[in-house]
Design a protein around this motif. Structure first.
Motif, PDB file in Angstrom:
ATOM      1  N   ASN A  18     -14.627  -4.043  -1.563  1.00  0.00           N
ATOM      2  CA  ASN A  18     -14.235  -2.647  -1.769  1.00  0.00           C
ATOM      3  C   ASN A  18     -14.891  -2.095  -3.027  1.00  0.00           C
ATOM      4  OD1 ASN A  18     -12.460  -2.584   0.383  1.00  0.00           O
ATOM      5  ND2 ASN A  18     -10.766  -3.385  -0.860  1.00  0.00           N
ATOM      6  N   SER A  73       2.292   6.741  -6.632  1.00  0.00           N
ATOM      7  CA  SER A  73       1.231   7.449  -7.334  1.00  0.00           C
ATOM      8  C   SER A  73       1.146   8.925  -6.955  1.00  0.00           C
ATOM      9  CB  SER A  73      -0.106   6.751  -7.086  1.00  0.00           C
ATOM     10  OG  SER A  73      -0.349   6.744  -5.694  1.00  0.00           O
ATOM     11  N   SER A  98     -20.487  -2.667  -8.791  1.00  0.00           N
ATOM     12  CA  SER A  98     -19.921  -1.811  -7.744  1.00  0.00           C
ATOM     13  C   SER A  98     -20.904  -0.712  -7.377  1.00  0.00           C
ATOM     14  CB  SER A  98     -18.623  -1.163  -8.205  1.00  0.00           C
ATOM     15  OG  SER A  98     -17.847  -2.044  -8.932  1.00  0.00           O
ATOM     16  N   SER A 144     -13.352   2.349  -9.360  1.00  0.00           N
ATOM     17  CA  SER A 144     -12.339   3.163 -10.018  1.00  0.00           C
ATOM     18  C   SER A 144     -11.447   2.289 -10.899  1.00  0.00           C
ATOM     19  CB  SER A 144     -11.516   3.956  -8.995  1.00  0.00           C
ATOM     20  OG  SER A 144     -10.671   3.102  -8.295  1.00  0.00           O
ATOM     21  N   THR A 145     -11.205   1.045 -10.472  1.00  0.00           N
ATOM     22  CA  THR A 145     -10.422   0.159 -11.335  1.00  0.00           C
ATOM     23  C   THR A 145     -11.194  -0.162 -12.616  1.00  0.00           C
ATOM     24  OG1 THR A 145      -9.606  -0.849  -9.308  1.00  0.00           O
ATOM     25  CG2 THR A 145      -9.041  -1.935 -11.342  1.00  0.00           C
ATOM     26  N   ASN A 155       0.814  -1.200   0.000  1.00  0.00           N
ATOM     27  CA  ASN A 155       0.000   0.000   0.000  1.00  0.00           C
ATOM     28  C   ASN A 155       0.850   1.254   0.000  1.00  0.00           C
ATOM     29  OD1 ASN A 155      -2.683   0.332  -0.093  1.00  0.00           O
ATOM     30  ND2 ASN A 155      -3.029  -0.668   1.892  1.00  0.00           N
ATOM     31  N   GLU A 164     -11.346  -6.955  -6.022  1.00  0.00           N
ATOM     32  CA  GLU A 164     -11.760  -5.863  -5.152  1.00  0.00           C
ATOM     33  C   GLU A 164     -13.229  -6.007  -4.770  1.00  0.00           C
ATOM     34  OE1 GLU A 164     -10.322  -2.715  -7.544  1.00  0.00           O
ATOM     35  OE2 GLU A 164      -8.511  -2.431  -6.339  1.00  0.00           O
ATOM     36  N   SER A 174     -15.878   0.744  -3.936  1.00  0.00           N
ATOM     37  CA  SER A 174     -15.445   2.027  -4.503  1.00  0.00           C
ATOM     38  C   SER A 174     -14.117   1.865  -5.240  1.00  0.00           C
ATOM     39  CB  SER A 174     -15.331   3.079  -3.412  1.00  0.00           C
ATOM     40  OG  SER A 174     -14.528   2.603  -2.370  1.00  0.00           O
ATOM     41  N   LYS A 175     -13.232   1.059  -4.664  1.00  0.00           N
ATOM     42  CA  LYS A 175     -11.986   0.774  -5.372  1.00  0.00           C
ATOM     43  C   LYS A 175     -12.280   0.032  -6.670  1.00  0.00           C
ATOM     44  CE  LYS A 175      -7.900   0.299  -2.497  1.00  0.00           C
ATOM     45  NZ  LYS A 175      -6.999  -0.705  -1.908  1.00  0.00           N
ATOM     46  N   ALA A 176     -13.180  -0.943  -6.566  1.00  0.00           N
ATOM     47  CA  ALA A 176     -13.524  -1.726  -7.745  1.00  0.00           C
ATOM     48  C   ALA A 176     -14.043  -0.809  -8.838  1.00  0.00           C
ATOM     49  CB  ALA A 176     -14.568  -2.768  -7.389  1.00  0.00           C
TER      50      ALA A 176
END
Lengths: 332, 807
Positions: free
Chosen positions: B624, A74, B656, B630-631, A67, B619, B626-628
């Motif tokens: 997750n 990034s 998502s 964005s990916t 992480n 994800e 929200s991560k999913a």
């Protein structure tokens, strides 16, 4: 103003910064021109990293480290500090304790001199362990279905293939029978594959362009008997409860029984089929379905030790009906 | 210090020189006849006369190494390093001015590199040998170190050394320089650096090949070559040792060159190129008898084979076919064993998909009695069967190949050359790919983990491991098998005691596997991005030197700098060389490298799609959304994204958004596929799938599992490794739409869509459950009951319905 480690800790706690952000701040300070700030930045980072490594679960610390690295990479201002983070990381932790999963993120000397180690024979046994596992996972039955009917064209060919994996165990033979039964028709023509295999393994068997459209069970059974003369065919049947065993049609059932009859003079071991519910229920049902409707010359339940008591004579057909119901109950 | 100085900078008297030279001659004789202990004795005597002459020390190290049966490279490595340090010290002490001159010399020479190298060689040797003396000594020692690294498969290390030696190749004597170049060709290929390869091969062709060809043409090459040696060696005794060193290396090198390969091979393809010829047996002492002349005759042929290898590497099959034909002709003309050429030809046919032919050639190419060869042979057969789709059969060959390697490793004492032939790790990678294809993810993960020793910086490796995790999850294997976790989280030294199950507390049984999958995917993505950005930044250290070089040559017709990835640092160099020679054959090499880079770029794109799709899935599984999301969006933004993956991205994004309680936006992602009101158009076509498959096939077989992701999307029920059929994808969209509308309370729409879904994918449990839900909501209890009864023929595999619950 003096920036002490304590101040940094308080500051970060106050702002509820994440581990990544804390490291980011520490690294940025460690880049300072002021020696004091640099030192406290470095120390702060090292404290954080120490905490990371101290985490008992490897996966947790791995996730956190990954992480942090991703966070640093990034973010525009911090990406230049990635290397110093890596350095600190490897400085803080002896290499041999770094989990494999972090290898690509850490510097290239992670595996430094690994080949030198390999050369001096550090890991020899591990290779052999994997090799042993591979051999034990090899599925003769699957290989035969890939090779196709051609490998039972005659005894020498069949022996050649079967002897790739000696000794033949009952479990292996059982799987082979399962495969053959399942694929008794409709196997694509794999003649080329088969021929190439023979030449590749340096077979002495000549490769005639003979084409078989089905398995030659006589050749197969004879080969098995020749290579494994002491094989216990009852045990083979007991091993039928494996993934993938399925009898698709009546012909397949006949084929299976003809193999058994040729292989073994003993009465068919009913207990293997009927005593308990298999793990592979579908396979068991498929067998029973054709078993109960088969004519007695091909399959009979008459050897069963636990026959229903029949008070009066029944014609065969009715009896089959009874059996069918009985087994249905038993299985469900 | 004084004595050392005198030994290296002042010439000994003529008388001394004769004596020393004679002693040295004896030593060399002893060495070459395999009497290593005798040789060490003589060299020790010599050492007494000459103080700590680094060259003598170097020779002693080499002789001792052979005396010990080539079994202790570490020791040799250390001694060589010490000798190098020592002679560095000497060179330093002998005066700064020498270095200045040498720098000057290097610069002027490098400007004209390749044009009249032989002349340079002579002039430099005769006029300024004192200046170059130090350089020469270390260069031979360094070359030997590079040889050791090469045999230990440490290509990056070998590369660094060879590159720095290559920068000052001019003053080296011809034989050493040739060894350097040939080794560098191997290392450049192994390090996947085709530009360096072309650079070196251009140089060798110009500097050596032409002269060698003329020599061998008049049939007196051997004589010429040896007389050349003699003159040189008699000129100065030290020079003589140098040559002897070079010969000592040669015994290492000649094996190196013949073994070639060692590569890369990750892609199973490369493997077949491996190993090529090993004309001499593994025992090194035999090799010593080879004269340099032997090499000179075959250099042309070797270069030809190297070219074929490069063309195969860059997948320029047409050119490779032409060149391999030429190589075969050369073999025939010289009556030489053509097993290497046959192997390469087999690799070519393999790459073109003519598997039967490949098997035939492979079988014709080798006698298989040697373990090293037979492991390569078996591995190559494994690769061929893998490509034929006979995964189980291929496992026979891979395990045979591994057991060949295993017995190779057990030969005692272990020799460097034997180790060099040991390709276990590469073969194990291939096994991993094959087990993944067979659906045995745990064993596959073990193989990949092992292979990570050399491939840990490959994005693909981590994608594969992630796929193993996903497949194991899908098959429900993880609950019963703890090995996956253990092997992957194992510390480098096998110590996994620190492993504790503390995180199991969060309620997900499969949490660890998902987490591992996640970590692997992030690794892969990181490596992929890094390799892309590395190509784009041409700020590597040597680029500057070459740019200078280019300017000084200042030739007008240089090609425009190439924008394509990877060409950065090396292109300038390649161009500079090209201007000098204008060799058209090698411009062909260059253009095929450019094509290859385009292929690589496309492949990386494909890998990235698979990676991101996997990542979204993981994800989502990890909870997750929200991560999913964005990916999924970054997957949608990828240029040239396949329609299949766009579809997946949309479905995942919709899921998502549902999880984030934003059903309206979720619907938007699905409504894209709704044309003219109510009909869903095919999200992708059969051709899209074909195209993906075809590219996979052409490009690299590692991609084969890349489609795993397709299955696990919210409604995708197919458990197969192949993609959903376009029609089924369509049904999935209907089903998802129905669900989204049902969640929003629009039951009419929901029912309409679910009916359409059921008409396409009647057996999908998700679709049926949605339909039942809608029926119940509308109040059609009877219909719901009927549907439930129909369900009895459908297997509800535990755990496969999670999504319904969450939506």
């Amino acid at each position: 103003m003096m920036i002490s480690e304590q101040l940094l800790t308080d500051f970060c706690d106050e702002l509820h910064l994440s581990a990544s952000e804390k490291i980011g701040i520490g690294l940025a300070l460690a880049d300072s021109e002021n020696v004091d700030i640099r030192t406290s930045g470095q120390n702060f980072c090292m404290g954080q990293i120490e905490e990371l490594w101290r985490n008992s679960a490897v996966i947790d610390s791995s996730v956190q480290i990954q992480n942090i690295i991703m966070f640093l990479i990034s973010s525009e201002g911090l990406s230049k500090h990635v290397d110093s983070f890596m350095q600190l990381l490897s400085l803080m932790e002896p290499k041999e304790r770094t989990p494999l999963i972090l290898a690509p993120l850490l510097s290239d000397d992670f595996y430094d001199a690994r080949n030198m180690e390999l050369f001096y024979g550090c890991r020899e046994n591990e290779f052999d362990a994997i090799l042993a596992e591979m051999v034990s996972e090899t599925s003769m039955a699957d290989i035969m279905s890939e090779l196709g009917n051609g490998c039972t064209v005659d005894a020498s060919h069949c022996n050649e293939v079967l002897s790739l994996f000696l000794p033949l165990t009952e479990a292996t033979v059982s799987r082979i029978l399962g495969t053959i039964t399942r694929t008794h028709t409709g196997l694509e023509d794999n003649q080329n594959c088969c021929l190439t295999l023979y030449s590749a393994i340096g077979s002495s068997a000549t490769c005639e362009a003979s084409c078989l459209s089905s398995w030659n069970v006589h050749v197969l059974v004879d080969s098995i008997k020749q290579l494994a003369p002491n094989i216990n065919w009852i045990n083979v049947v007991e091993n039928l409860d494996h993934e993938g065993f399925y009898i698709p049609s009546e012909q397949a059932f006949f084929l299976f029984m003809s193999i058994y009859l040729r292989a073994c003079q003993d009465p068919f071991p009913l207990h293997a089929i009927c005593r308990s519910v298999w793990k592979n229920v579908d396979g068991q049902l498929s067998f029973l379905r054709y078993a109960v409707s088969a004519s007695p010359e091909i399959f009979t339940f008459s050897y069963s030790a636990r026959k229903l008591l029949m008070r009066f004579h029944m014609d065969l057909q009715t009896m089959h009906g009874y059996l069918l119901t009985f087994w249905r109950c038993c299985v469900s | 210090m004084d004595s050392k100085d005198s030994s290296s900078s002042s010439s000994p008297s003529a008388e001394d020189e004769t004596v020393l030279s004679a002693t040295a001659g004896l030593a060399s004789l002893a060495f070459h006849s395999g009497k290593f202990s005798e040789c060490v004795d003589i060299l020790n005597q010599l050492l007494q006369n000459k103080g700590d002459d680094p060259k003598v020390l170097h020779n002693i190290a080499i002789a001792r190494y052979f005396q010990d049966g080539c079994s202790d490279p570490k020791k040799l490595f250390e001694v060589l390093n010490n000798v190098k340090k020592q002679s560095d010290g000497l060179a330093h002490a002998s005066g700064e001015h020498a270095e200045d001159i040498s720098n000057l010399g290097n610069n002027t020479v490098s400007g004209s590199k390749g044009t009249n190298n032989v002349a340079n060689q002579f002039s430099s040797a005769s006029s300024s040998h004192i200046v170059y003396d130090g350089d020469l000594d270390t260069s031979v020692g360094m070359l030997n170190i590079a040889v050791i690294w090469f045999h230990l498969h440490e290509y990056a290390k070998a590369y660094l050394i060879l590159d720095s030696l290559y920068q000052k190749i001019e003053p080296m004597d011809e034989a050493t320089a040739l060894h350097l170049c040939l080794l560098f060709l191997d290392v450049a290929l192994a390090s996947h650096d085709p530009w360096k390869f072309v650079d070196v091969i251009n140089y060798v062709e110009k500097a050596y090949c032409f002269s060698l060809v003329t020599q061998s043409d008049n049939g007196s090459s051997a004589q010429q070559q040896s007389s050349y040696l003699v003159t040189k060696s008699s000129s100065l005794s030290e020079q003589f040792y140098c040559h002897r060193f070079a010969n000592a290396n040669e015994s290492l090198l000649s094996r190196t060159l013949s073994e070639e390969n060692l590569e890369s091979l990750i892609s199973s393809i490369d493997l077949s190129g491996q190993n090529l010829a090993r004309p001499s047996g593994p025992q090194s002492s035999n090799d010593l008898s080879r004269t340099p002349a032997d090499h000179s005759i075959s250099t042309g042929l070797k270069l030809q084979l190297y070219k074929v290898r490069l063309l195969l590497f860059t997948r320029n099959f047409k050119a490779a076919k032409r060149e391999v034909k030429m190589a075969m002709a050369m073999n025939v003309a010289r009556g030489k064993d053509s097993s290497v050429a046959l192997l390469l030809k087999s690799q070519l046919e393999y790459a073109r998909g003519n598997y039967r032919k490949a098997v035939k050639l492979l079988m014709a190419s080798s006698n298989r009695t040697e373990l090293g060869i037979s492991s390569i042979y078996n591995n190559n057969l494994g690769c061929i069967y893998y490509r034929l789709g006979k995964y189980h059969t291929s496992s026979i060959f891979f395990s045979k190949a591994l057991s060949n390697c295993s017995s190779l490793r057990k030969e005692k004492p272990v020799r460097l050359a034997t180790f060099s032939q040991d390709k276990s790790l590469q073969i194990i990678y291939n096994c991993g790919v094959q087990y993944l294809a067979c659906g045995k993810p745990i064993l596959a993960a073990r193989c990949f983990q092992k292979a990570s020793l050399i491939f840990y910086s490959w994005p693909l490796l981590w994608l594969r491991i992630a796929e193993c995790c996903l497949m194991a999850l899908e098959k429900g294997l993880v609950k019963s098998d703890q090995r996956l976790k253990f092997t992957l989280l194992e510390r480098e030294n096998g110590d996994n005691l620190l492993w504790k199950m503390g995180f199991q507390g969060n309620g997900q049984v499969d949490f660890v596997e998902k987490m591992i999958g996640f970590l692997c995917l992030v690794n892969a993505l990181y490596l992929l991005n890094r390799s892309e950005s590395k190509y784009l930044n041409s700020g590597s250290p040597h680029s500057s030197t070459f740019e200078e070089n280019d300017e000084s040559v200042s030739d007008g017709d240089s090609k425009p700098p190439n924008p394509v990835v990877g060409s950065g640092p090396f292109n300038a160099n390649g161009d500079a060389k090209d201007q000098k020679g204008g060799n058209s054959a090698n411009t062909a090499l260059q253009s095929s490298i450019l094509d290859y880079e385009e292929i690589c770029r496309r492949e990386n794109q494909m890998i990235k799609q698979a990676l991101l799709a996997d990542l979204v899935y993981v994800e989502l599984e990890l909870g997750n959304p929200s991560k999913a999301l964005s990916t999924a969006r970054s997957l949608l933004e990828l240029p040239e994204c396949s329609r299949i993956y766009i579809f997946l991205a949309n479905v995942y994004a919709a899921e998502s958004l549902c999880l984030l309680n934003r059903p309206k936006e979720a619907a938007e992602h699905l409504l894209i596929y709704l044309s003219s009101g109510s009909n869903v158009e095919l999200p992708y076509t059969e051709e899209d799938c074909e195209q993906w498959r075809a590219e996979k096939n052409v490009d690299c077989d590692e991609l084969n599992g890349g489609s795993l992701t397709a299955n696990n999307s919210s409604l995708d029920e197919s458990q197969d490794v192949v993609f959903l059929k376009p029609g089924e994808a369509c049904g999935t969209v209907y089903g998802n739409l129905a669900m989204v509308f049902a969640v929003q309370g629009d039951l009419v729409q929901a029912q309409r869509f679910v009916m359409q879904a059921l008409s396409i994918i009647p057996d999908s449990p998700e679709a049926i459950v949605t339909a039942i839900y809608v029926d119940l909501m509308i109040g059609k209890t009877q219909e719901a009951l009927t549907k439930l009864k129909q369900c009895s023929r459908i297997r509800f595999i535990p755990g496969s319905l999670t999504v319904n619950g969450s939506c």
